[in-house]
Design an enzyme around this catalytic site. Structure first.
Site, PDB file in Angstrom:
ATOM      1  N   TYR B  36       1.024  -1.403  -0.559  1.00 46.57           N
ATOM      2  CA  TYR B  36      -0.238   0.022  -0.221  1.00 46.57           C
ATOM      3  C   TYR B  36       0.955   1.258  -0.008  1.00 46.57           C
ATOM      4  O   TYR B  36       2.114   1.181   0.679  1.00 46.57           O
ATOM      5  CB  TYR B  36      -0.741  -0.291   1.396  1.00 46.57           C
ATOM      6  N   TYR B  80     -16.704   1.977   1.415  1.00 47.37           N
ATOM      7  CA  TYR B  80     -15.671   1.795   0.549  1.00 47.37           C
ATOM      8  C   TYR B  80     -14.418   0.565   1.459  1.00 47.37           C
ATOM      9  O   TYR B  80     -13.867   1.292   2.251  1.00 47.37           O
ATOM     10  CB  TYR B  80     -15.175   1.787  -0.856  1.00 47.37           C
ATOM     11  N   HIS B 120     -14.552  -5.212  -2.849  1.00 47.93           N
ATOM     12  CA  HIS B 120     -13.572  -6.100  -3.797  1.00 47.93           C
ATOM     13  C   HIS B 120     -13.480  -7.356  -3.308  1.00 47.93           C
ATOM     14  O   HIS B 120     -12.393  -7.273  -2.476  1.00 47.93           O
ATOM     15  CB  HIS B 120     -12.638  -5.710  -4.246  1.00 47.93           C
ATOM     16  N   ASN B 125     -10.526 -16.207  -4.798  1.00 49.01           N
ATOM     17  CA  ASN B 125     -10.418 -16.462  -3.561  1.00 49.01           C
ATOM     18  C   ASN B 125     -12.011 -16.557  -2.881  1.00 49.01           C
ATOM     19  O   ASN B 125     -12.888 -15.408  -2.308  1.00 49.01           O
ATOM     20  CB  ASN B 125     -10.475 -14.756  -2.802  1.00 49.01           C
ATOM     21  N   ALA B 128     -13.284 -15.609   0.842  1.00 44.60           N
ATOM     22  CA  ALA B 128     -13.895 -14.614   1.296  1.00 44.60           C
ATOM     23  C   ALA B 128     -15.438 -14.071   1.314  1.00 44.60           C
ATOM     24  O   ALA B 128     -15.913 -13.897   1.642  1.00 44.60           O
ATOM     25  CB  ALA B 128     -13.021 -13.976   0.481  1.00 44.60           C
ATOM     26  N   PHE B 131     -17.469 -15.697   3.476  1.00 46.63           N
ATOM     27  CA  PHE B 131     -17.678 -14.232   4.490  1.00 46.63           C
ATOM     28  C   PHE B 131     -18.543 -13.519   4.427  1.00 46.63           C
ATOM     29  O   PHE B 131     -19.084 -13.184   4.734  1.00 46.63           O
ATOM     30  CB  PHE B 131     -16.013 -14.231   4.899  1.00 46.63           C
ATOM     31  N   TYR B 132     -18.634 -12.227   3.313  1.00 46.18           N
ATOM     32  CA  TYR B 132     -19.065 -11.495   3.381  1.00 46.18           C
ATOM     33  C   TYR B 132     -20.887 -11.793   2.502  1.00 46.18           C
ATOM     34  O   TYR B 132     -21.792 -11.068   2.810  1.00 46.18           O
ATOM     35  CB  TYR B 132     -18.637 -10.530   1.483  1.00 46.18           C
ATOM     36  N   TYR B 146      -9.258  -5.532 -12.449  1.00 43.77           N
ATOM     37  CA  TYR B 146      -8.988  -5.126 -12.061  1.00 43.77           C
ATOM     38  C   TYR B 146      -8.243  -4.513 -10.895  1.00 43.77           C
ATOM     39  O   TYR B 146      -7.081  -3.763 -10.152  1.00 43.77           O
ATOM     40  CB  TYR B 146     -10.247  -5.499 -10.195  1.00 43.77           C
ATOM     41  N   TYR B 147      -7.018  -5.541 -10.987  1.00 42.31           N
ATOM     42  CA  TYR B 147      -5.630  -6.022 -10.150  1.00 42.31           C
ATOM     43  C   TYR B 147      -5.153  -5.849 -11.449  1.00 42.31           C
ATOM     44  O   TYR B 147      -4.936  -6.011 -12.017  1.00 42.31           O
ATOM     45  CB  TYR B 147      -5.437  -6.964  -9.077  1.00 42.31           C
TER      46      TYR B 147
END
Lengths: 835, 163
Positions: B36, B80, B120, B125, B128, B131-132, B146-147
């Protein structure tokens, strides 16, 4: 003529009135007015000594120190029989912390007037100087002058106590208490006095008397300190072997069930005395007593920990497992330092290793899934404990392996980074260690502990500037430098570590400055007690006061002072032996400063301009500021500007000869109970032998030998040194000569030559790196050829030498040691150009 | 929380400050494949996102982090979710759900109205995503490419309305 003399001393009534006013103005610190009054008197009687002294005293308070002191001295000369002039002179000397001279002046003053203020000050000085016999006399005089003051009675008793005369101390107290009438209960002063009385009786062994006094006065509520009552009671009952003793200790445990001392007292009252700080003292009966206390106070850790001392074998194992497991589940970071003292018992050390290794396996599975019975943090703390265990036993690689696993598990626990740094430090990789500790620091920038550790580790790696930057994050922003603030805050850790770093970096002059700063701090600590001599007796804080005096008596035996004194003396001795050291340091400094001279010049100019501007703003013309003349600057001289910022003058002996400086550092260590400390006596020997104090030198060497054993490498070097020096001494007088010869015979009992003596020593200890270095140094003392000395040093490269002990390299070529695999992690011998 | 009597688990949250940012950096470096930017770290310190950027503590040890920023999309105020992660040994213990719940509660009671929360997830994954979804998010679209630096480059967009 006699009339003229009288005129000089006795003032007519108008001036006498003015003089009285002057005294009052001084007491109220109305300095400006005081000065004016003094001048008015002096206009008519310019030779009046007392007034001149008072004027001088006022001037000193106003900051015109030199002028003032000159006047005081003049005043004393003009009127040698006045108690006032001597009192003033004494005040000035006391302000300079010159207690001996001040006491002399006070004694002079007392010859002419038994003034109560002077007597009190004299008593404080006598206590400060520990001249207890004269203190008793002074306190006696005070009591005779004012027997109605309670503090005078107690003061005399305390003086007897300090003088070692407990019987008299008791008699004074008895008489004092008999004179008292109608003391209200809950009187703190009376309460403290009674506790002191009971303490005196206890020291005299009169336990029954002490106990009945304690009981009757605690019933009357004369003694208000409840904890002190219970503790003293329990102690006295134990000393009397009374059946009530255990009950008394139990009462204390109910109040605080985590106090180790109470448990020991309880066991002692049951006939099971436990020696303090022992790793193992198996005693099944005591263990049973402790177990029942554990049931009674289940939340207390102290009893469980004590159980580990009192048990052995399987009993120990099961207790240790429960203790360790509980602590790991709770997540107690300090668990290892808690357990460490058990490690001197090998069986217990092995048992702990077995337990923790078993727990590691057990917890690994039990914590890996959310359904498991243990928390992941429990496993983490287990890894941490096990790493500490292995590192303490010198198994650095094993410790690092465990830490890597722990860090992969949870990289955010600062303790893990800190400890990884510590392992690397122990293995000799100072740079790697500093980097690890810094990792911990950036995790929490608010944590001063992590900050200080990082600074310390950077200093260990010799990075003085970087360390200063890190320390600077927490020091006062308006301080001249982080170092200045840390010195003000009396941070021994900083001073000692930076000194060590300077030594490693080849700058003994800067190191010496820091060691001297440590010495200054201890001077301050000793000076600080002065005010309490009067204060504590006035406030009747007798017991605390007595404890403080005892502490002050041995304060120089604290590790920071010992380290500073010994290392400082070693630096001074080295520069005495080889003046070239200082010369090359001075040359290096000269070169460095010539490059930065231009910058310095610029800065100086700037400072001068700024100062001029400041002066203009204040509207001053270089004279003493009149506006502030009432501001009291006190009697202590302002701190002088540092004339030797590089410490080079100290090292050349400019001002005070180097050996005298070294001796001043070491002298306070002679009588503070450091008989076991080899380093101290070696340093004393080194300085004494060079100062020509031969008997003192051999005395110190005998002590070093007693403390370290005759095979101690450093002792060996000194014995050879002594033999070598003795051969050149011819013009010694009797009886020194024969005493010295006798002492040398004892230290060097063999009939062989020093060279043979040395090579025999080397053969005997060829596996011990410190001994090898010592033999090399001894052969240098014996003027052996360079090749031979080098040969001895290089034998360290042989792989059969056990290097688990790190050696501080005396000669640069030793960095080749890193080729040896068993010290692979060690970076301390590497130079910047080695891979 | 599953907790047996021998286990003791304490979960708590801490706001981000200049001083504990090092811990966030350490966590991000092991939790996410992305490095980051400095701007990211400055932004999560802003006072208006204090309730939405937290460190997650388990038994007093920092083991996870969650961070969000505000965006304005088609006149809507949306939150976000930039990062959320828990260290591997501490997963499946409800820490992620608690952290998410913390943020959602804060969003619901925020002074300026927050309409929805979105995020995102890399299309590989599945864990993940599940999970959401369990926590009430629904997939709204796929953001292709996106990546930039990791593969697969596509990301699911998941969102949840805030009432």
């Amino acid at each position: 003529m006699s009339k003229a003399l009288a005129n000089k001393k006795v003032l007519p009534s108008r001036e006498a009135g003015l003089f009285k006013e002057l005294l009052n103005l001084y007491e109220g610190r109305q300095l400006k007015k005081g000065l004016k009054t003094a001048d008015t008197i002096l206009k008519k009687f310019p030779e009046h000594g007392e007034t001149i002294c008072m004027k001088g005293l006022v001037l000193v308070h106003m900051g015109r120190r030199e002028e003032g002191i000159d006047l005081v001295k003049k005043g004393v000369r003009l009127d040698l029989t006045s108690h006032i002039v001597w009192h003033v002179f004494g005040l000035i000397q006391k302000g300079e912390k010159n207690y001996e001279e001040a006491l002399k002046s006070y004694s002079q003053a007392l010859r002419f007037d038994k003034n109560i203020n002077i007597l009190r000050d004299a008593a404080s000085l006598q206590t400060q100087l520990r001249s207890y016999e004269s203190l008793v006399e002074t306190r006696h005089t005070l009591l005779r002058l004012r027997p109605n003051l309670r503090q005078h009675w107690v003061g005399l008793s305390v003086a007897h106590y300090l003088n070692g005369n407990l019987k008299e101390a008791k008699v004074v107290l008895e008489k004092y208490l008999a004179t008292l009438k109608n003391v209200p209960s809950h009187d703190v002063e009376q309460s403290e006095t009674l506790l002191y009385y009971i303490h005196v009786l206890e020291e005299l062994g009169e336990y029954t008397e002490a106990l009945s006094l304690l009981d009757s006065h605690s019933r009357n509520r004369d003694i208000v300190d409840k904890t002190a009552i219970s503790e003293t009671r329990a102690r006295l009952l134990t000393k009397l072997s009374s059946p009530e003793a255990s009950e008394a200790w139990h009462t204390l445990l109910e109040r605080n069930s985590d106090c180790h001392t109470y448990y020991l007292g309880y066991l002692a009252s049951h006939g099971h005395p436990i020696p303090p700080s022992t790793p193992s003292h198996p005693d099944p009966d005591a263990l049973a007593l402790i177990s029942s206390l554990t049931t009674e106070f289940p939340r207390a850790r102290a009893s469980k920990r004590l159980g580990l001392v009192l048990s052995e074998g399987d009993e120990f194992k099961s207790r240790a497992e429960e203790y360790i497991k509980g602590s790991l589940v709770k997540g107690i970071p300090s668990l290892f330092s808690d357990l460490k003292s058990l490690y001197t018992d090998n069986a217990k050390c092995t048992a702990i290793e077995e337990i923790v290794e078993r727990l590691q396996v057990e917890f690994k599975d039990a914590s890996s899934s959310p359904k498991g019975s243990e928390e992941p943090t429990t496993y983490l703390w287990t890894l941490y404990l096990l790493a500490q265990h292995h590192s303490a036993l010198g198994r650095h690689s094993k410790a690092l392996e465990l830490l890597e696993e722990a860090l992969a598990h949870t990289p955010t626990l600062p303790e893990l980074h800190i400890f990884k740094g510590r392992v690397l430090k122990r293995a000799g990789d100072y740079w790697g260690a500093a980097a690890c500790v810094n990792e911990a620091r950036v995790l929490d920038g608010q944590d001063r502990f992590l900050n200080t550790k990082t600074g310390k580790y950077l200093l260990r790696a010799g990075c003085v500037k970087e360390a200063g930057d890190v320390f600077g994050l927490f020091t006062k922003k308006d301080a001249a430098s982080p170092g200045v603030d840390l010195e003000d805050m009396q941070s021994m850790l900083y001073l000692l570590e930076e000194a060590r770093a300077h030594e490693t970096n080849g700058q003994p002059n800067l190191a010496l400055k820091k060691y001297m700063a440590v010495k200054r701090i201890y001077n301050e600590i000793e000076d600080d007690q002065y005010d309490f001599h009067g204060y504590c007796l006035r406030k009747f804080n007798i017991m605390t006061y007595l404890r403080m005096l005892k502490w002050e008596d041995t304060v120089r035996s604290q590790a920071p002072y010992v380290t500073a004194a010994v290392n400082g003396a070693n630096i001074l001795v080295a520069s005495y032996d080889d003046p070239e050291i200082v010369k090359s340091l001075a040359v290096a400094h000269e070169q460095l400063s010539s490059t930065s001279k231009k910058a310095a010049k610029k800065a100086k100019k700037k400072a001068a301009v700024a100062a001029a501007a400041a002066a203009k703003m204040g509207g001053l013309d270089g004279k003493t500021p009149q506006q502030h003349s009432n501001e009291d600057k006190g009697l202590e001289p302002p701190t002088a500007k540092d004339e030797d910022p590089e410490g080079l003058k100290a090292l050349t002996g400019e001002g005070t000869p180097v050996l005298e400086q070294a001796w001043k550092l070491l002298q306070p260590l002679l009588e503070v109970g450091l008989e076991e400390n080899v380093e101290v006596w070696l340093a004393v020997y080194d300085v004494a032998i060079r100062r020509g104090r031969y008997l003192q030198a051999v005395g110190a060497l005998e002590k070093a030998k007693k403390a370290g054993g005759e095979e101690h490498p450093e002792v060996h070097v000194r014995v050879v040194d002594l033999k070598q020096r003795a051969a050149t001494l011819s013009d010694l007088k009797e009886p020194v000569k024969s005493v010295l010869e006798e002492a040398i015979k004892k230290l060097y009992p063999v009939e062989v030559s020093p060279e043979t003596f040395n090579s025999q020593y080397l053969q005997k200890h060829s596996q011990d790196p410190k001994a090898v270095i010592a033999a090399a140094r001894a052969s240098k003392i014996l003027n052996a050829p360079v090749e031979e000395v080098d040969g001895t040093v290089f034998s360290l490269l042989n792989t059969d030498i056990n290097l688990s002990v790190k050696v501080r390299s005396p000669s640069p070529p030793l960095f080749h040691l890193y080729f040896r695999s068993d010290v692979a992690m060690c970076t301390m011998y590497r130079t910047p150009w080695s891979p | 929380m599953t907790s047996t009597s021998s286990k003791q688990s304490r979960v708590s949250f801490a706001s981000l400050t200049e001083n504990n940012l090092g811990t966030v950096r350490k966590l991000n470096s092991v939790l996410f494949p992305i490095k980051y930017s400095e701007k990211f770290y400055q932004d999560i310190l802003a006072p208006e996102v204090e309730d939405f950027c937290k460190l997650v503590y388990y038994n007093d040890i920092p083991v996870g982090t969650i961070s969000c920023r505000f965006e304005n999309k088609d006149d809507q105020k949306v939150l976000y979710l930039m990062t959320m992660g828990i260290l591997a040994p501490y997963r499946s213990r409800g820490l992620g759900s608690k952290a998410l719940e913390q943020v959602l509660t804060a969003a619901a009671s925020h002074k300026s109205k927050v309409d929805k929360v979105y995020l995102h997830v890399q299309v590989s994954n599945d864990d993940a995503k599940r999970f959401y979804e369990v926590n009430g998010f629904v997939q709204s679209s796929v953001h292709e490419g996106y990546y930039k630096k990791i593969t697969p480059a596509d990301a699911w967009v998941l969102e949840k309305q805030v009432n």
